[in-house]
Design a protein around this motif. Structure first.
Motif, PDB file in Angstrom:
ATOM      1  N   LEU A  37      33.065  22.914  47.029  1.00  0.00           N
ATOM      2  CA  LEU A  37      33.798  23.376  46.217  1.00  0.00           C
ATOM      3  C   LEU A  37      32.090  22.988  45.322  1.00  0.00           C
ATOM      4  CD1 LEU A  37      36.893  21.895  46.365  1.00  0.00           C
ATOM      5  CD2 LEU A  37      36.338  24.279  46.831  1.00  0.00           C
ATOM      6  N   ASN A  40      34.535  20.427  38.898  1.00  0.00           N
ATOM      7  CA  ASN A  40      34.341  18.842  39.731  1.00  0.00           C
ATOM      8  C   ASN A  40      36.260  19.147  38.897  1.00  0.00           C
ATOM      9  OD1 ASN A  40      32.729  17.978  39.100  1.00  0.00           O
ATOM     10  ND2 ASN A  40      31.754  18.736  37.072  1.00  0.00           N
ATOM     11  N   ILE A  44      43.858  19.980  43.985  1.00  0.00           N
ATOM     12  CA  ILE A  44      43.414  21.460  44.417  1.00  0.00           C
ATOM     13  C   ILE A  44      44.840  21.651  45.464  1.00  0.00           C
ATOM     14  CG2 ILE A  44      41.027  20.374  45.922  1.00  0.00           C
ATOM     15  CD1 ILE A  44      42.721  20.761  48.504  1.00  0.00           C
ATOM     16  N   THR A  66      38.063  13.960  52.766  1.00  0.00           N
ATOM     17  CA  THR A  66      36.581  14.351  52.689  1.00  0.00           C
ATOM     18  C   THR A  66      35.902  14.477  53.097  1.00  0.00           C
ATOM     19  OG1 THR A  66      36.692  12.383  51.191  1.00  0.00           O
ATOM     20  CG2 THR A  66      37.586  13.980  50.311  1.00  0.00           C
ATOM     21  N   VAL A 101      37.749  15.917  42.962  1.00  0.00           N
ATOM     22  CA  VAL A 101      37.032  16.958  43.126  1.00  0.00           C
ATOM     23  C   VAL A 101      35.493  16.773  42.756  1.00  0.00           C
ATOM     24  CG1 VAL A 101      36.255  19.549  43.784  1.00  0.00           C
ATOM     25  CG2 VAL A 101      38.889  18.041  44.008  1.00  0.00           C
ATOM     26  N   LEU A 107      34.853  19.903  51.029  1.00  0.00           N
ATOM     27  CA  LEU A 107      36.548  19.731  51.618  1.00  0.00           C
ATOM     28  C   LEU A 107      36.618  19.867  52.981  1.00  0.00           C
ATOM     29  CD1 LEU A 107      39.526  18.494  49.914  1.00  0.00           C
ATOM     30  CD2 LEU A 107      39.466  21.011  49.469  1.00  0.00           C
ATOM     31  N   VAL A 163      41.157  24.903  41.754  1.00  0.00           N
ATOM     32  CA  VAL A 163      40.987  23.425  41.832  1.00  0.00           C
ATOM     33  C   VAL A 163      41.478  22.916  40.851  1.00  0.00           C
ATOM     34  CG1 VAL A 163      38.640  22.195  40.928  1.00  0.00           C
ATOM     35  CG2 VAL A 163      38.785  23.455  43.025  1.00  0.00           C
TER      36      VAL A 163
END
Length: 382
Positions: A37, A40, A44, A66, A101, A107, A163
């Motif tokens: 990704l 920020n 998700i 993660t 994120v 991810l 996101v």
């Protein structure tokens, strides 16, 4: 302090191909997909596709992590339940997953099914740097991700990640044929841009192997049937869904190659006027959807002895590529990708050859990606 306004924005997208003609049937399935990704955000949500399946698909578990081993994982739910049921002919969006994120992070998503099912929505990549995948025919398992550039890594149904972010990223759609889907160009460009512009730009990959500009997939062989609709027929849908500010297209080689190998496509040979009209139509479609076009010239290709049943038109086809490229070089939207990787005999240089004389290796993809980035900077597209 002004409060952040959070919105769902596209963070990752990979087109699912239509594999109804060559479906995959497994008694059980666990797949892991790695997605990188460039945003920020505070959460998700996933998009699953079953547009081409003949029956509903069930995943008893969907998990996000993660780390590749899923040591710390979160359950993904759908309308409040853990099981994802993707109705045939539709797509399904998950509930939000609360997860911090960061731009550049990888991810990992795991989808598990213990139901006997047939999968027809198929995705793949060869360049595993940013996107990677693997699956096993077992429910209680976690497949290992192999990192390579020379083998197809496939997965099913997962095609979108959104996101929750306060960013306003620009979306770039890289579309076309296998030159895009395999990832050597698209991933190499994303690597450059994600490093230079963290949190600002998101790439979507909508390439379809075998895809053509002007004609839909031939129906005379099951493999050919997976080549999808023409770019002209799908361009508006892609632009309306993804809303890209820029569309980068590598398309046209299969308009020349397919008549050499397919009886149906033999009746669909094109000339320079057909191709030029197609490009004009493509530009109009994208202009109506507020997306700028960058168009690569047709890369060199060579078919081996014995693989071209219609060899009498092979030389004409090679000449036609040169004619089309002369036309393309006159267009302001074009960047001359072919001259970067071909030799003085208009063949793919060995150092950029994937090995089949049709596709690029990673080095070739990086060569073209660097030139695209230079063009983007030169024209201040972003």
């Amino acid at each position: 302090m002004e409060e952040k306004t959070l919105e769902w924005k596209l963070g990752w997208y990979h087109n699912c191909d239509d594999y109804r003609a060559l479906p995959f049937t497994f008694p059980e399935l666990t797949e892991v997909v790695q997605a990188t990704l460039n945003l920020n955000g505070d959460g998700i949500r996933l998009g699953l596709s079953n547009l081409y399946g003949e029956k509903d698909l069930i995943f008893q578990k969907v998990e996000a992590a993660t780390d590749e081993k899923f040591h710390v994982k979160q359950k993904v739910t759908f309308a409040g339940i853990e099981q994802a049921t993707v109705i045939k002919g539709t797509t399904l969006k998950s509930d939000p997953v609360h997860l911090q994120v960061k731009a550049g992070m990888k991810l990992y998503l795991k989808l598990s099914s213990k139901s006997v099912q047939t999968y027809a929505d198929f995705c793949c990549t060869y360049d595993t740097t940013l996107t990677n995948a693997n699956f096993v025919r077992r429910y209680a398992s976690t497949p290992h991700l192999h990192h390579s550039m020379d083998a197809r890594r496939g997965w099913f149904c997962l095609n979108e990640i959104e996101v929750l972010t306060d960013s306003q990223p620009a979306v770039v759609n890289i579309t076309g044929d296998s030159l895009v889907e395999m990832g050597q160009i698209s991933t190499s460009l994303a690597e450059i841009v994600y490093q230079k512009r963290p949190g600002k730009i998101v790439f979507a990959n909508t390439g379809i192997s075998g895809g053509r500009l002007l004609h839909d997939a031939p129906q005379d062989e099951p493999l050919y049937q997976t080549f999808g609709p023409s770019l002209l027929r799908r361009a508006a849908t892609e632009a309306q869904k993804l809303m890209p500010v820029l569309t980068i297209a590598f398309i046209g080689s299969n308009d020349l190659i397919m008549p050499l190998v397919s009886k149906e496509a033999l009746q669909q040979q094109i000339d320079i006027n057909d191709f030029a009209d197609g490009i004009i139509q493509l530009k109009k479609v994208l202009q109506r959807n507020h997306s700028r076009l960058l168009l690569g010239t047709l890369l060199p290709f060579s078919l081996g002895h014995g693989s071209v049943p219609h060899s009498n038109i092979y030389t004409q086809t090679l000449n036609k590529r040169q004619e089309i490229n002369r036309y393309l070089r006159r267009l302001p939207e074009t960047f001359d990708s072919s001259q970067l990787v071909e030799d003085d005999k208009q063949r793919l240089q060995s150092r950029y050859d994937f090995g089949d004389h049709l596709h690029l290796n990673k080095r070739g993809g990086q060569k073209i990606a660097t030139a695209i980035w230079d063009r983007i900077q030169e024209e201040k597209i972003f």
